[in-house]
Enzyme design. Structure first.
Site, short mmCIF file in Angstrom:
data_model
loop_
_atom_site.label_atom_id
_atom_site.label_comp_id
_atom_site.label_asym_id
_atom_site.label_seq_id
_atom_site.Cartn_x
_atom_site.Cartn_y
_atom_site.Cartn_z
CE LYS A 1 13.35 69.46 22.95
NZ LYS A 1 12.28 68.47 22.65
CE LYS B 1 16.44 59.98 26.00
NZ LYS B 1 15.90 60.62 26.91
CE LYS C 1 12.49 69.40 32.69
NZ LYS C 1 10.83 69.44 32.60
P1 ADP Z 1 14.54 65.97 24.45
O1 ADP Z 1 15.34 65.20 25.47
O2 ADP Z 1 14.92 66.27 23.11
O3 ADP Z 1 14.10 67.40 25.22
P2 ADP Z 1 11.79 65.23 25.43
O4 ADP Z 1 12.21 65.17 26.60
O5 ADP Z 1 10.80 66.36 24.90
O6 ADP Z 1 13.11 65.03 24.40
O7 ADP Z 1 11.16 63.73 24.65
C1 ADP Z 1 9.70 63.68 24.50
C2 ADP Z 1 9.56 62.14 24.31
O8 ADP Z 1 10.48 61.59 23.36
C3 ADP Z 1 9.87 61.44 25.73
O9 ADP Z 1 9.01 61.13 26.57
C4 ADP Z 1 10.87 60.32 25.31
O10 ADP Z 1 10.12 59.12 25.70
C5 ADP Z 1 11.14 60.30 23.91
N1 ADP Z 1 12.62 60.30 23.66
C6 ADP Z 1 13.19 61.73 23.56
N2 ADP Z 1 14.65 61.31 23.26
C7 ADP Z 1 14.79 59.96 23.03
C8 ADP Z 1 15.86 58.93 22.62
N3 ADP Z 1 16.97 59.51 22.10
N4 ADP Z 1 15.39 57.81 22.33
C9 ADP Z 1 14.19 57.25 22.83
N5 ADP Z 1 13.06 58.19 23.23
C10 ADP Z 1 13.26 59.50 23.43
#
Ligand code: ADP
Ligand code: TRP
Length: 331
Positions: free
Chosen positions: A193, A190, A110
């Site tokens: 956000k 992947k 981060k």
């Molecule tokens: P972001 O990467 O969009 O900020 P988060 O880290 O808040 O998303 O993700 C919350 C949950 O959603 C995580 O625990 C993860 O398991 C799942 N997740 C997020 N992006 C993906 C993805 N591209 N493929 C599979 N699972 C995902």
């Protein structure tokens, strides 16, 4: 068995969040006790706009309920509605080694992304440990990136228990959500956000179509045979379609004569029909904010009841008076 997980309200949920996490929360609900919360305190490490945070929390609750989280079978609450969690965090901080937190890769990642390296971000895993330990959680479904935080949680719990000489905190186990599940975003990386490549679950129809049409593909001409295995459009189609439908589209890829536009249209149609009922349900929920607020407050009531019981045990273990956790204590 108590299942617990939290999700940060840092923006609108996308297909990656659904297929990687939310779908499994819903599948696990009804498991004796399922606690799911909207991690608004954690979101404060990145969202510094009160209005936006409030809106994100409301949207998170609406999305989760619309997608099938059922308040009759799972307890849904806002993290900040259970203030006991921040007290437990302090008690845990006093037994947490600095070096344990320094090892956490999510902190380093981060900071590398430009998020301010403040004490909140650094101690984020201790708040997460408090989230888990406050409810005597047994199983915590999380994405692979969170496994290290579960190890930190177990480590802190063991240290607390050995410091005070008793099994005061219950050790949880991680359940990895769909191992290796990686929903690709519009750029093939992947979906996340932070990469700006997401497709939101409840994106309005018009912009949904636009997002899907913007998915990157190779530039093979229409006539050329194409490989479904390496195509993100096909990978997304697989999330929504039956095995037969997937087989049919895969054959059309391999035969040639089909452009990517057609495959994208198939993703659009399949996703619209997949989330159709959830969309309708969400519209109904938006029109009934009192119901949604009621669900969150009832969830907080149940979560606090359990949390106060555990906090009392923990306070007593370290020599603090337990009466502050009693509702009748009113100095
Ligand atoms: P972001 O990467 O969009 O900020 P988060 O880290 O808040 O998303 O993700 C919350 C949950 O959603 C995580 O625990 C993860 O398991 C799942 N997740 C997020 N992006 C993906 C993805 N591209 N493929 C599979 N699972 C995902
Ligand atoms: N850190 C988790 C994430 O970013 C969210 C979270 C906060 C959580 N507290 C938790 C997950 C407790 C499971 C249990 O995805």
């Amino acid at each position: 068995m108590r299942v617990l997980s939290g999700i940060q309200p840092t923006g609108r949920f996308h297909w990656g969040n659904y297929f990687g996490a939310i779908q499994q929360y819903i599948a696990l609900q009804g498991n004796e006790q399922s606690f799911y919360f909207i991690a608004d305190l954690h979101a404060l490490t990145t969202v510094r706009d009160a209005k936006a945070l409030k809106q994100n929390v409301t949207d998170a609750a609406l999305d989760l309920l619309a997608l099938g989280l059922d308040p009759a079978r799972a307890t849904l609450f806002r993290q900040s509605d259970v203030p006991e969690v921040t007290e437990l965090m302090w008690l845990l901080l006093t037994v947490t080694q600095f070096s344990l937190l320094e090892k956490c890769t999510s902190y380093k990642d981060k900071v590398a992304k430009g998020i301010a390296p403040d004490a909140g971000l650094f101690t984020y895993p201790v708040l997460m440990a408090a989230d888990i330990l406050l409810y005597d959680s047994d199983v915590v479904p999380v994405g692979a990136d969170q496994i290290q935080h579960l190890e930190v949680t177990r480590d802190i719990a063991q240290r607390f228990n050995s410091t005070y000489g008793g099994e005061f905190l219950h050790l949880p186990t991680a359940r990895v959500l769909k191992e290796g599940a990686k929903v690709p975003g519009t750029d093939g990386e992947k979906m996340s956000k932070s990469y700006g490549n997401t497709i939101e679950i409840f994106e309005p129809e018009k912009s949904l179509r636009k997002r899907i049409m913007s998915i990157k593909t190779d530039s093979l001409p229409m006539e050329a045979p194409k490989d479904p295995e390496t195509c993100s459009v096909f990978a997304l189609y697989q999330l929504f379609a039956s095995p037969e439908q997937q087989g049919t589209l895969a054959e059309r890829y391999r035969a040639g004569g089909m452009g990517y536009g057609e495959a994208k249209q198939a993703v659009f149609d399949a996703s619209m029909s997949y989330f159709n009922a959830a969309r309708t349900r969400r519209t109904e929920l938006v029109a009934d904010p009192a119901y949604v607020e009621g669900v969150l407050q009832e969830g907080a009531r149940k979560a606090r009841k359990k949390g106060q019981e555990v906090l009392k045990r923990v306070r007593q273990a370290c020599g603090l008076l337990a009466h502050a956790t009693d509702a009748s204590f009113n100095p």
